[in-house]
Design an enzyme around this catalytic site. Structure first.
Site, mmCIF file in Angstrom:
data_model
loop_
_atom_site.group_PDB
_atom_site.id
_atom_site.type_symbol
_atom_site.label_atom_id
_atom_site.label_comp_id
_atom_site.label_asym_id
_atom_site.label_seq_id
_atom_site.Cartn_x
_atom_site.Cartn_y
_atom_site.Cartn_z
ATOM 1 N N ASP A 135 21.417 9.691 -1.371
ATOM 2 C CA ASP A 135 20.600 8.891 -2.403
ATOM 3 C C ASP A 135 20.986 7.649 -2.150
ATOM 4 O O ASP A 135 20.552 6.380 -2.730
ATOM 5 C CB ASP A 135 21.141 9.501 -3.743
ATOM 6 N N GLU A 136 22.337 7.269 -1.380
ATOM 7 C CA GLU A 136 22.929 5.901 -1.146
ATOM 8 C C GLU A 136 21.929 5.055 -0.591
ATOM 9 O O GLU A 136 21.902 3.613 -0.910
ATOM 10 C CB GLU A 136 24.293 6.083 -0.591
ATOM 11 N N TYR A 159 27.578 2.264 5.590
ATOM 12 C CA TYR A 159 27.227 3.654 5.732
ATOM 13 C C TYR A 159 25.771 3.931 5.137
ATOM 14 O O TYR A 159 24.961 4.426 6.062
ATOM 15 C CB TYR A 159 28.222 4.277 4.813
HETATM 16 P P1 NAD Z 1 31.311 15.243 7.154
HETATM 17 O O1 NAD Z 1 31.751 13.983 7.436
HETATM 18 O O2 NAD Z 1 31.845 16.211 6.341
HETATM 19 O O3 NAD Z 1 30.670 16.291 8.301
HETATM 20 C C1 NAD Z 1 29.962 15.384 9.471
HETATM 21 C C2 NAD Z 1 30.003 16.336 10.638
HETATM 22 O O4 NAD Z 1 29.256 15.503 11.489
HETATM 23 C C3 NAD Z 1 31.433 16.655 11.085
HETATM 24 O O5 NAD Z 1 31.505 18.098 11.383
HETATM 25 C C4 NAD Z 1 31.502 15.873 12.403
HETATM 26 O O6 NAD Z 1 32.385 16.438 13.410
HETATM 27 C C5 NAD Z 1 29.878 15.792 12.717
HETATM 28 N N1 NAD Z 1 29.641 14.541 13.700
HETATM 29 C C6 NAD Z 1 30.056 13.300 13.440
HETATM 30 N N2 NAD Z 1 29.720 12.539 14.462
HETATM 31 C C7 NAD Z 1 29.032 13.404 15.426
HETATM 32 C C8 NAD Z 1 28.154 13.150 16.660
HETATM 33 N N3 NAD Z 1 28.185 12.022 17.152
HETATM 34 N N4 NAD Z 1 27.748 14.309 17.197
HETATM 35 C C9 NAD Z 1 27.789 15.311 16.788
HETATM 36 N N5 NAD Z 1 28.422 15.944 15.618
HETATM 37 C C10 NAD Z 1 29.245 14.739 14.855
HETATM 38 O O7 NAD Z 1 29.641 14.861 6.285
HETATM 39 P P2 NAD Z 1 29.162 15.792 4.910
HETATM 40 O O8 NAD Z 1 29.598 15.321 3.605
HETATM 41 O O9 NAD Z 1 29.296 17.294 5.392
HETATM 42 O O10 NAD Z 1 27.679 15.280 5.074
HETATM 43 C C11 NAD Z 1 26.497 15.921 5.910
HETATM 44 C C12 NAD Z 1 25.402 15.126 5.901
HETATM 45 O O11 NAD Z 1 25.000 14.991 4.567
HETATM 46 C C13 NAD Z 1 25.581 13.609 6.407
HETATM 47 O O12 NAD Z 1 24.270 13.416 7.108
HETATM 48 C C14 NAD Z 1 25.585 12.875 5.153
HETATM 49 O O13 NAD Z 1 24.948 11.458 5.110
HETATM 50 C C15 NAD Z 1 24.677 13.683 4.208
HETATM 51 N N6 NAD Z 1 25.017 13.656 2.717
HETATM 52 C C16 NAD Z 1 26.423 13.756 2.409
HETATM 53 C C17 NAD Z 1 26.719 13.727 1.076
HETATM 54 C C18 NAD Z 1 27.950 14.328 0.414
HETATM 55 O O14 NAD Z 1 28.384 13.982 -0.814
HETATM 56 N N7 NAD Z 1 28.932 14.559 1.115
HETATM 57 C C19 NAD Z 1 25.792 13.569 0.215
HETATM 58 C C20 NAD Z 1 24.371 13.404 0.393
HETATM 59 C C21 NAD Z 1 24.054 13.412 1.938
HETATM 60 P P1 TYD Z 2 33.385 8.861 -2.392
HETATM 61 O O1 TYD Z 2 33.985 10.435 -2.714
HETATM 62 O O2 TYD Z 2 34.153 8.054 -1.366
HETATM 63 O O3 TYD Z 2 31.860 8.852 -2.355
HETATM 64 P P2 TYD Z 2 30.831 7.838 -2.406
HETATM 65 O O4 TYD Z 2 31.543 6.333 -2.426
HETATM 66 O O5 TYD Z 2 30.105 8.164 -1.306
HETATM 67 O O6 TYD Z 2 30.033 7.858 -3.727
HETATM 68 O O7 TYD Z 2 33.635 8.140 -3.781
HETATM 69 C C1 TYD Z 2 33.099 8.372 -5.163
HETATM 70 C C2 TYD Z 2 33.784 7.403 -5.967
HETATM 71 O O8 TYD Z 2 35.109 7.610 -6.342
HETATM 72 C C3 TYD Z 2 33.303 6.125 -5.583
HETATM 73 O O9 TYD Z 2 32.608 5.412 -6.792
HETATM 74 C C4 TYD Z 2 34.740 5.457 -4.951
HETATM 75 C C5 TYD Z 2 35.566 6.124 -6.089
HETATM 76 N N1 TYD Z 2 36.981 6.409 -5.455
HETATM 77 C C6 TYD Z 2 38.138 5.930 -6.110
HETATM 78 O O10 TYD Z 2 38.078 5.544 -6.921
HETATM 79 N N2 TYD Z 2 39.351 6.225 -5.403
HETATM 80 C C7 TYD Z 2 39.338 6.688 -3.973
HETATM 81 O O11 TYD Z 2 40.408 6.751 -3.589
HETATM 82 C C8 TYD Z 2 38.295 7.183 -3.520
HETATM 83 C C9 TYD Z 2 38.077 7.979 -2.257
HETATM 84 C C10 TYD Z 2 36.982 6.882 -4.190
#
Ligand code: NAD
Ligand code: TYD
Length: 353
Positions: A135-136, A159
């Site tokens: 959503d970012e 990002y």
């Molecule tokens: P994560 O950072 O935990 O995992 C990312 C994975 O991608 C890791 O296993 C890493 O080794 C792999 N990776 C990184 N670079 C690579 C490359 N060049 N080639 C192959 N593998 C590679 O991320 P996540 O939180 O599980 O997010 C997964 C996806 O979901 C991402 O595309 C992220 O943008 C999206 N997303 C995440 C969130 C969230 O809250 N975490 C929310 C919405 C969308």
């Molecule tokens: P984060 O988990 O990094 O997710 P995103 O920035 O992608 O939403 O952060 C969630 C929220 O928490 C964000 O508003 C930033 C804040 N935050 C802190 O206040 N302290 C921290 O150490 C971190 C990692 C995040």
């Protein structure tokens, strides 16, 4: 659309990817699930220990930016569906080093799109390239309103800019080459196996060790939190039932101001750690704000609910308690990922590949 029997999941050793792989491997025993992951600091094969020996699961260590390797994998496994999650995913790291975000998130996605298009070019029928986004990309909201699928893109961090660029490439491949694509944009996820750089696992680990809890700014930024297994269920549903060319927002209408969320975490963690309730409040430490910190994210997932019948399964109170309990019960996992020891696990398992 249920004919995709050889699915390539990228980033399956990461947080969301590992939950998705677990779901797919168990739910579809006749479908081959090929996980490709570079195993960056965020990728951890220990996240998949319970499925690593399943007959319908394969792991290949590979970088999505490596075009020849991607071509080879499509051909070797006769891939007919892709669920693309591999990415650099942490906003703070993107502020420190934006280049790796452009490389993996933009060039990596483009590399995969090109490999899929070339491999499927003679018959796109029944194929699908599903891109998992955030959503970012929609930017930052003020105190009112929600992100809709039609909200114009307005990314604000390196990002989100890199994710937005990758979404644009996915749509461009659909428009130009008729590649069958779907994109979903999800809100913040929480749950087990999240790398402890993100707010929730970092703070649980710090509470556990009586370390300061660094709250950015005044803690007034708002995030919309979804339990990770609900995201994985949504991806499965959209992958199998979604409309080609469409976008789906995923979120649980669960907004929390950071400081309020942190107080809930403290309350639950203190109870589970047998501490006086609220004792860990003294760990709260206000620190300098993140540069360009997005104020609020809030997603409207009505379309997904009305068209495909998805709803989150967990109430937040239940999800956060389950999550905190998991991290406290799995301190070894946390110790390993924070010390870098999980790389040794990989070397032991795959040293000869
Ligand atoms: P994560 O950072 O935990 O995992 C990312 C994975 O991608 C890791 O296993 C890493 O080794 C792999 N990776 C990184 N670079 C690579 C490359 N060049 N080639 C192959 N593998 C590679 O991320 P996540 O939180 O599980 O997010 C997964 C996806 O979901 C991402 O595309 C992220 O943008 C999206 N997303 C995440 C969130 C969230 O809250 N975490 C929310 C919405 C969308
Ligand atoms: P984060 O988990 O990094 O997710 P995103 O920035 O992608 O939403 O952060 C969630 C929220 O928490 C964000 O508003 C930033 C804040 N935050 C802190 O206040 N302290 C921290 O150490 C971190 C990692 C995040």
């Amino acid at each position: 659309m249920n004919n995709k029997t050889k699915i390539l999941v990228t980033g399956g050793a990461g947080f969301i990817g590992s939950h998705l792989i677990r779901l797919l491997v168990n739910k579809y025993p006749d479908t081959l699930i090929v996980n490709i992951d570079k195993l960056t600091y965020a990728g951890n094969l220990a996240n998949l220990k319970d499925v690593e020996n399943m007959p319908n699961y394969r792991f290949v260590k590979a970088d999505i930016c490596d075009y020849e390797k991607m071509q080879q994998i499509f051909a070797e496994y006769q891939i007919n569906g892709v669920i693309h999650l591999a990415a650099e995913s942490h906003v703070d790291r993107s502020i420190t080093d934006p280049f790796v975000f452009a490389k993996t998130n933009v060039i990596g996605t483009l590399t995969l799109l090109q490999a899929a298009k070339e491999y499927w070019k003679n018959d796109m029928n029944g194929k699908l390239f599903y891109h998992v986004s955030t959503d970012e990309v929609y930017g930052s909201l003020d105190h009112g309103g929600f992100f809709l699928e039609t909200t114009p893109y307005d990314p604000k961090s390196p990002y989100s800019a890199s994710k937005a660029a990758s979404d644009h490439f996915v749509r461009a491949f659909h428009n130009t080459y008729k590649l069958p694509v779907i994109i979903s944009n999800c809100s913040n996820n929480y749950g087990p196996y999240q790398f402890p750089e993100k707010l929730i696992p970092l703070f649980i680990n710090n509470i556990r060790h009586n370390k300061p809890l660094p709250v950015y700014g005044k803690g007034e930024n708002v995030r919309d939190w979804l339990y990770v297994e609900d995201h994985a269920r949504a991806i499965d549903l959209i992958f199998h039932k979604g409309k080609i060319g469409d976008t789906y927002n995923i979120g649980g209408f669960n907004e929390w101001k950071n400081i309020d969320l942190i107080r809930v975490m403290i309350k639950v963690a203190d109870r589970l750690l047998d501490r006086t309730e609220g004792a860990s409040e003294q760990l709260i430490t206000y620190v300098a704000d993140r540069a360009g910190h997005d104020l609020r994210y809030a997603i409207d997932s009505t379309k997904l609910h009305e068209e495909l019948g998805w709803s989150p399964s967990l109430q937040f109170e239940e999800g956060i308690e389950k999550t905190i309990r998991w991290y406290l019960d799995n301190q070894d996992w946390l110790d390993n990922v924070t010390s870098g020891d999980y790389q040794k696990y990989y070397e032991r398992m795959y040293i000869n590949q």
